[in-house]
Write a protein that holds these residues in place. Structure first.
Motif, PDB file in Angstrom:
ATOM      1  N   ASN A 147       1.072  -0.420   2.275  1.00  0.00           N
ATOM      2  CA  ASN A 147       1.448  -0.543   0.864  1.00  0.00           C
ATOM      3  C   ASN A 147       0.207  -0.420  -0.017  1.00  0.00           C
ATOM      4  O   ASN A 147      -0.915  -0.720   0.413  1.00  0.00           O
ATOM      5  N   ALA A 148       0.405   0.026  -1.238  1.00  0.00           N
ATOM      6  CA  ALA A 148      -0.715   0.379  -2.117  1.00  0.00           C
ATOM      7  C   ALA A 148      -1.339  -0.841  -2.777  1.00  0.00           C
ATOM      8  O   ALA A 148      -1.373  -0.966  -4.003  1.00  0.00           O
ATOM      9  N   PHE A 149      -1.856  -1.762  -1.953  1.00  0.00           N
ATOM     10  CA  PHE A 149      -2.650  -2.871  -2.461  1.00  0.00           C
ATOM     11  C   PHE A 149      -4.118  -2.460  -2.393  1.00  0.00           C
ATOM     12  O   PHE A 149      -4.530  -1.711  -1.493  1.00  0.00           O
ATOM     13  N   LEU A 159       0.454   9.479   2.856  1.00  0.00           N
ATOM     14  CA  LEU A 159       0.281   8.068   2.544  1.00  0.00           C
ATOM     15  C   LEU A 159       1.670   7.455   2.447  1.00  0.00           C
ATOM     16  O   LEU A 159       2.466   7.846   1.591  1.00  0.00           O
ATOM     17  N   VAL A 160       1.954   6.506   3.325  1.00  0.00           N
ATOM     18  CA  VAL A 160       3.290   5.928   3.421  1.00  0.00           C
ATOM     19  C   VAL A 160       3.225   4.448   3.072  1.00  0.00           C
ATOM     20  O   VAL A 160       2.388   3.713   3.602  1.00  0.00           O
ATOM     21  N   TYR A 190      -0.479   8.506  -5.500  1.00  0.00           N
ATOM     22  CA  TYR A 190      -1.676   9.152  -4.977  1.00  0.00           C
ATOM     23  C   TYR A 190      -1.502  10.648  -4.706  1.00  0.00           C
ATOM     24  O   TYR A 190      -2.385  11.258  -4.101  1.00  0.00           O
ATOM     25  N   ASN A 191      -0.409  11.239  -5.113  1.00  0.00           N
ATOM     26  CA  ASN A 191      -0.205  12.667  -4.862  1.00  0.00           C
ATOM     27  C   ASN A 191      -1.332  13.491  -5.472  1.00  0.00           C
ATOM     28  O   ASN A 191      -1.655  13.358  -6.652  1.00  0.00           O
ATOM     29  N   SER A 192      -1.958  14.324  -4.644  1.00  0.00           N
ATOM     30  CA  SER A 192      -3.026  15.199  -5.119  1.00  0.00           C
ATOM     31  C   SER A 192      -3.196  16.332  -4.118  1.00  0.00           C
ATOM     32  O   SER A 192      -2.317  16.573  -3.288  1.00  0.00           O
ATOM     33  N   TRP A 193      -4.330  16.994  -4.156  1.00  0.00           N
ATOM     34  CA  TRP A 193      -4.612  18.129  -3.292  1.00  0.00           C
ATOM     35  C   TRP A 193      -4.441  17.776  -1.818  1.00  0.00           C
ATOM     36  O   TRP A 193      -5.203  17.019  -1.254  1.00  0.00           O
ATOM     37  N   ARG A 194      -3.384  18.287  -1.196  1.00  0.00           N
ATOM     38  CA  ARG A 194      -3.088  18.090   0.220  1.00  0.00           C
ATOM     39  C   ARG A 194      -2.854  16.631   0.603  1.00  0.00           C
ATOM     40  O   ARG A 194      -2.817  16.295   1.782  1.00  0.00           O
ATOM     41  N   LEU A 196       4.122   9.370  -0.064  1.00  0.00           N
ATOM     42  CA  LEU A 196       5.548   9.407   0.271  1.00  0.00           C
ATOM     43  C   LEU A 196       6.292   8.150  -0.145  1.00  0.00           C
ATOM     44  O   LEU A 196       7.514   8.100  -0.023  1.00  0.00           O
ATOM     45  N   GLY A 197       5.567   7.129  -0.615  1.00  0.00           N
ATOM     46  CA  GLY A 197       6.233   5.902  -1.018  1.00  0.00           C
ATOM     47  C   GLY A 197       6.836   5.166   0.163  1.00  0.00           C
ATOM     48  O   GLY A 197       6.461   5.365   1.316  1.00  0.00           O
ATOM     49  N   TYR A 198       7.810   4.304  -0.138  1.00  0.00           N
ATOM     50  CA  TYR A 198       8.478   3.525   0.911  1.00  0.00           C
ATOM     51  C   TYR A 198       9.374   4.429   1.728  1.00  0.00           C
ATOM     52  O   TYR A 198      10.149   5.216   1.179  1.00  0.00           O
ATOM     53  N   ARG A 199       9.279   4.344   3.049  1.00  0.00           N
ATOM     54  CA  ARG A 199      10.092   5.181   3.936  1.00  0.00           C
ATOM     55  C   ARG A 199      10.699   4.327   5.039  1.00  0.00           C
ATOM     56  O   ARG A 199      10.125   3.327   5.476  1.00  0.00           O
ATOM     57  N   THR A 200      11.875   4.759   5.494  1.00  0.00           N
ATOM     58  CA  THR A 200      12.521   4.092   6.622  1.00  0.00           C
ATOM     59  C   THR A 200      12.402   4.907   7.907  1.00  0.00           C
ATOM     60  O   THR A 200      12.901   4.489   8.950  1.00  0.00           O
ATOM     61  N   ASP A 201      11.742   6.061   7.833  1.00  0.00           N
ATOM     62  CA  ASP A 201      11.610   6.942   8.996  1.00  0.00           C
ATOM     63  C   ASP A 201      10.155   7.022   9.462  1.00  0.00           C
ATOM     64  O   ASP A 201       9.690   8.086   9.875  1.00  0.00           O
TER      65      ASP A 201
END
Length: 240
Positions: A64-66, A93-94, A101-105, A109-114
């Motif tokens: 998580n983005a802490f 980044l999950v 944090y979306n940027s060059w490459r 992805l935020g919170y994901r269950t997969d």
């Protein structure tokens, strides 16, 4: 305030449990009279085969983005070594808040269950934390057979055997982290060897079954101890 309350509770608790040697040392300092036990976290052993993503060298960080999770250090490292990485490459980044944090490459992805599927598609797991107790994300990556890099802090140093089951780097050092990423990226044989050793070590030390057994044993001993104290204090007769 929460930290103060925690320390006060530690001082009046009979048994304390830590999930890594680093946590145990902290508990001993806070509660020197308590009975302190080490019970490591447990994860399910993953048997999913790694699935390449169209030849992409795929890196992943699950956290998580802490601020203390060190995303900024990872991004700084990627900016430094990105041009030298094998083409093509991506970084996922999950975790909650990582979509910023979306940027060059770099794909937040935020919170994901997969996460299990994302790990199965990854070539390298990176955990750049400034502090850790015992990271389940790190254990899950190792159990899934993904080679790992993590910072040398908290339980990471207990989870990873340096140079055998993964790579440890100094905290808050994008340069060292970048160098480790480059070294792992350029040596698939090393990654495969470490991943295999890591999976075996998780199956030996960090299984759900062992974790549950250790807690059951602790609870039974605590209950028996409480019964003995109750009998000695409250009853002049032995328990039948």
């Amino acid at each position: 305030l929460i930290r103060l309350i925690e320390k006060l509770l530690h001082r009046c608790t009979r048994i304390l449990v830590g999930n890594s040697p680093a946590v145990i040392e902290q508990l001993r300092a806070e509660a020197p009279k308590a009975d302190i036990r080490l019970i490591r976290n447990g994860v399910a052993a993953e048997q999913t085969a790694l699935v390449k993503v169209n030849g992409v060298f795929q890196m992943i960080c699950v956290a998580n983005a802490f601020a203390y999770k060190g995303h900024e250090d990872l991004l700084a490292a990627i900016r430094q070594v990105g041009p030298q990485l094998p083409e093509p490459w991506n970084l996922w980044l999950v975790g909650r808040g990582t979509d910023k944090y979306n940027s060059w490459r770099v794909f937040g992805l935020g919170y994901r269950t997969d996460v299990a599927s994302l790990l199965a598609s990854s070539d390298l797991f990176i955990l750049p934390s400034h502090e850790e107790g015992s990271s389940n994300a790190l254990l899950e990556a190792m159990a899934a057979g993904v080679p790992v890099i993590a910072t040398q802090t908290g339980g990471n140093a207990d989870t990873i055997i340096p140079g055998i089951t993964g790579v440890l780097v100094p905290v808050c050092s994008p340069a060292a982290l970048g160098a480790a990423i480059l070294a792992m990226a350029g040596n698939p044989d090393m990654r495969a060897k470490m991943a295999k050793a890591a999976r075996q070590d998780v199956a030996r030390r960090f299984t759900w079954e062992r974790c549950v057994y250790d807690y059951e044993t602790l609870y039974h001993s605590a209950i028996e101890g409480a019964r003995a104290i109750h009998t000695a204090v409250c009853s002049p007769y032995p328990t039948p």
